[in-house]
Design a protein around this motif. Structure first.
Motif, PDB file in Angstrom:
ATOM      1  N   ILE A 234     -10.866 -19.587  47.047  1.00 16.82           N
ATOM      2  CA  ILE A 234     -10.926 -19.054  45.686  1.00 16.82           C
ATOM      3  C   ILE A 234     -10.873 -17.533  45.703  1.00 16.82           C
ATOM      4  O   ILE A 234     -10.182 -16.906  44.890  1.00 16.82           O
ATOM      5  N   ARG A 235     -11.589 -16.914  46.623  1.00 13.53           N
ATOM      6  CA  ARG A 235     -11.587 -15.444  46.708  1.00 13.53           C
ATOM      7  C   ARG A 235     -10.199 -14.914  47.044  1.00 13.53           C
ATOM      8  O   ARG A 235      -9.741 -13.910  46.474  1.00 13.53           O
ATOM      9  N   ARG A 236      -9.497 -15.583  47.955  1.00 13.75           N
ATOM     10  CA  ARG A 236      -8.157 -15.120  48.313  1.00 13.75           C
ATOM     11  C   ARG A 236      -7.210 -15.171  47.122  1.00 13.75           C
ATOM     12  O   ARG A 236      -6.424 -14.250  46.888  1.00 13.75           O
ATOM     13  N   ARG A 237      -7.287 -16.256  46.329  1.00 14.97           N
ATOM     14  CA  ARG A 237      -6.431 -16.344  45.148  1.00 14.97           C
ATOM     15  C   ARG A 237      -6.742 -15.226  44.155  1.00 14.97           C
ATOM     16  O   ARG A 237      -5.833 -14.619  43.578  1.00 14.97           O
ATOM     17  N   ARG A 238      -8.034 -14.883  43.988  1.00 15.88           N
ATOM     18  CA  ARG A 238      -8.405 -13.794  43.073  1.00 15.88           C
ATOM     19  C   ARG A 238      -7.845 -12.459  43.550  1.00 15.88           C
ATOM     20  O   ARG A 238      -7.364 -11.656  42.750  1.00 15.88           O
TER      21      ARG A 238
END
Length: 288
Positions: A234-238
């Motif tokens: 999720i952090r990478r997508r953000r």
């Protein structure tokens, strides 16, 4: 240079080619003043869609005494890269990926689907996180034969669309031996696609609820098939979304931070700088 159906071309951003921003571009933290490279991209054949996402074929000509550093917030997938000097299988890079281009060269790269890493290595993909191995080390791939065929196709003129198409065909013919993708692989493909296509999804428990999975089960699945956990995903997508929005001259940092679910602008700035080495303002300034 022309491109084949299903392909797209990008150049160093201030160069003569046309650059189209799309989901592919989010990950590439390009320097808009670098004119030393071009990239042709092409989709894979439909029957390989559950195994691989797309090809990218960079060709570069960097003047003597200079280099071109390519920085990428990699997608949560493994990569295959064959060049005139090396042939490697890369696991997912948890931080910022760096590739330094020098002299003249080319590479044929393939971005896999999340399911593929385990099929190629035969072991949990977490063992490949932040690592690469020679293609010849993969138990289910004729790496040496594939490298010979790709280099023979690309050697005479790596910018030739026909040469690039032949090289892609050799890669695809080799990968078809891995089909069909298993049910667990299809599930991890669906989980990653859900995260990448749902900017409103900010919490692991929300992701678990969408697939009816316990958090521990999801953790095990992702560590086995992509090498990292759901919070990282999720952090990478953000961060990729942030890098894309910062290219927009009208975008404000506070608004981007709020839209991406950060508690405040300071939190967003710290997260972005930790991942990329640049503050959001420094990165945005490159495109003004």
């Amino acid at each position: 240079m022309t491109t084949s159906p299903g392909s797209a071309r990008a150049t160093g951003p201030a160069g003569a080619g046309t650059r189209t921003r799309d989901d592919i571009e989010r990950a590439h933290l390009v320097d808009p003043t670098d004119r030393t490279w071009s990239i042709d991209r092409a989709s894979v054949s439909p029957d390989l869609g559950e195994l691989a996402r797309r090809f990218w074929i960079p060709v570069w000509d960097v003047p003597d005494g200079r280099d071109s550093v390519q920085r990428v917030l990699q997608y949560p997938v493994c990569l295959l890269v064959v060049s005139d000097g090396y042939a490697r299988f890369h696991g997912v890079v948890s931080g910022l990926s760096h590739t330094t281009l020098t002299g003249r060269g080319w590479a044929v790269g393939l971005m896999f689907q999340p399911a593929a890493g385990h099929l190629l290595t035969g072991e949990p993909v977490r063992r490949m996180t932040d690592r690469w191995v020679e293609l010849s080390a993969l138990p289910r791939l004729d790496g040496a034969g594939l490298v010979r065929r790709v280099r023979a196709a690309m050697g005479p003129d790596p910018r030739d669309p026909a040469a690039q198409a032949e090289a892609r065909t050799h890669v695809e013919d080799t990968l078809r031996l891995l089909l069909p993708v298993d049910e667990e692989g299809l599930l991890v493909n669906a989980v990653v696609e859900e995260v990448e296509s749902s900017p409103e999804l900010l919490r692991v428990d929300e992701l678990c609820a969408r697939f009816g999975l316990a958090e521990r089960t999801l953790q095990r699945l992702l560590h086995k098939r992509i090498g990292l956990g759901p919070k990282w995903l999720i952090r990478r997508r953000r961060l990729q979304e942030a890098a894309d929005r910062l290219r927009d001259a009208e975008a404000g940092l506070a608004a981007i931070a709020a839209e991406l679910g950060y508690a405040d602008q300071a939190h967003f700035t710290r997260d972005f700088r930790r991942a990329t080495g640049l503050t959001p303002g420094e990165f945005a300034a490159r495109f003004r």
